[in-house]
Write an enzyme that holds these catalytic residues in place. Structure first.
Site, mmCIF file in Angstrom:
data_model
loop_
_atom_site.group_PDB
_atom_site.id
_atom_site.type_symbol
_atom_site.label_atom_id
_atom_site.label_comp_id
_atom_site.label_asym_id
_atom_site.label_seq_id
_atom_site.Cartn_x
_atom_site.Cartn_y
_atom_site.Cartn_z
ATOM 1 N N ARG A 129 0.857 -1.182 0.000
ATOM 2 C CA ARG A 129 0.000 0.000 0.000
ATOM 3 C C ARG A 129 0.892 1.231 0.000
ATOM 4 O O ARG A 129 2.035 1.199 0.472
ATOM 5 C CB ARG A 129 -0.876 0.025 1.251
ATOM 6 C CG ARG A 129 -1.916 -1.059 1.302
ATOM 7 C CD ARG A 129 -2.660 -1.042 2.645
ATOM 8 N NE ARG A 129 -3.576 -2.153 2.720
ATOM 9 C CZ ARG A 129 -3.260 -3.371 3.158
ATOM 10 N NH1 ARG A 129 -2.030 -3.621 3.591
ATOM 11 N NH2 ARG A 129 -4.163 -4.330 3.180
ATOM 12 N N LYS A 143 -1.472 -0.705 7.935
ATOM 13 C CA LYS A 143 -2.907 -0.956 8.068
ATOM 14 C C LYS A 143 -3.210 -2.158 8.948
ATOM 15 O O LYS A 143 -4.083 -2.115 9.802
ATOM 16 C CB LYS A 143 -3.544 -1.150 6.689
ATOM 17 C CG LYS A 143 -5.037 -1.364 6.753
ATOM 18 C CD LYS A 143 -5.664 -1.470 5.387
ATOM 19 C CE LYS A 143 -7.163 -1.664 5.530
ATOM 20 N NZ LYS A 143 -7.830 -1.755 4.243
#
Length: 180
Positions: free
Chosen positions: A40, A63
């Site tokens: 990401r 995350k």
């Protein structure tokens, strides 16, 4: 948050690379890093030179807080080598022009990728498109959704298919080919 898609057309990927290479080496490398990894943008932006010196990249995903070990793709490694040559081990890979040794923000990264996408005639593109592009093309070449699910740390194959847009492709093809 807008829904973004992978870049399905390999020629468009090359067009994006060419456009970014002409405008900024940093932005070009950001895109190349994104399409050759499963990371990401929030994880990419935290990387320093010392993180990419070896064959593998070790990190804790922001995350999920999961520890992840990733092989750095050989093509990406070749692209990185000259890019990182002038950096110190503690230097961020994708430095901001604001401040000393600060990474660019997610917003800046989004603007860079979005602007390049628009210049190349792509819509529904953002920083997540890079990760989705990797997954889409990985799946198209291997058809191994289980491995891709593992690479992404997704909870199910269905989540992965939806994420990379494969379900949408299947539905579009079914409707396109439907006839009485």
């Amino acid at each position: 948050m807008k829904f973004v898609e992978p870049i399905r057309d390999v020629e468009k990927i090359e067009e994006m690379k060419s456009y970014l290479k002409k405008t900024s080496t940093r932005n070009y490398m950001l895109f190349v890093f994104g399409i050759y990894s499963t990371l990401r943008i929030s994880d990419i932006l935290t990387l320093k030179k010392k993180d990419v010196l070896g064959e593998r990249l070790l990190l804790i995903e922001k995350k999920t807080t999961k520890s992840k070990e990733i092989l750095i793709n050989p093509k990406l490694r070749r692209e990185l080598k000259p890019y990182i040559a002038g950096l110190g081990d503690e230097d961020y890979l994708f430095q901001s022009r604001k401040g000393v040794n600060k990474p660019i923000s997610r917003t800046t990264a989004y603007r860079v990728i979005r602007a390049a996408g628009e210049a190349c005639g792509l819509s529904r593109i953002g920083t997540h498109s890079m990760r989705k592009t990797f997954g889409y093309h990985f799946y198209e070449r291997t058809k191994d959704i289980a491995l891709l699910q593992e690479l992404y740390s997704h909870s199910s194959e269905e989540v992965t298919k939806r994420y990379i847009g494969i379900n949408q492709d299947i539905m579009d093809k079914a409707i396109r080919n439907f006839d009485y």
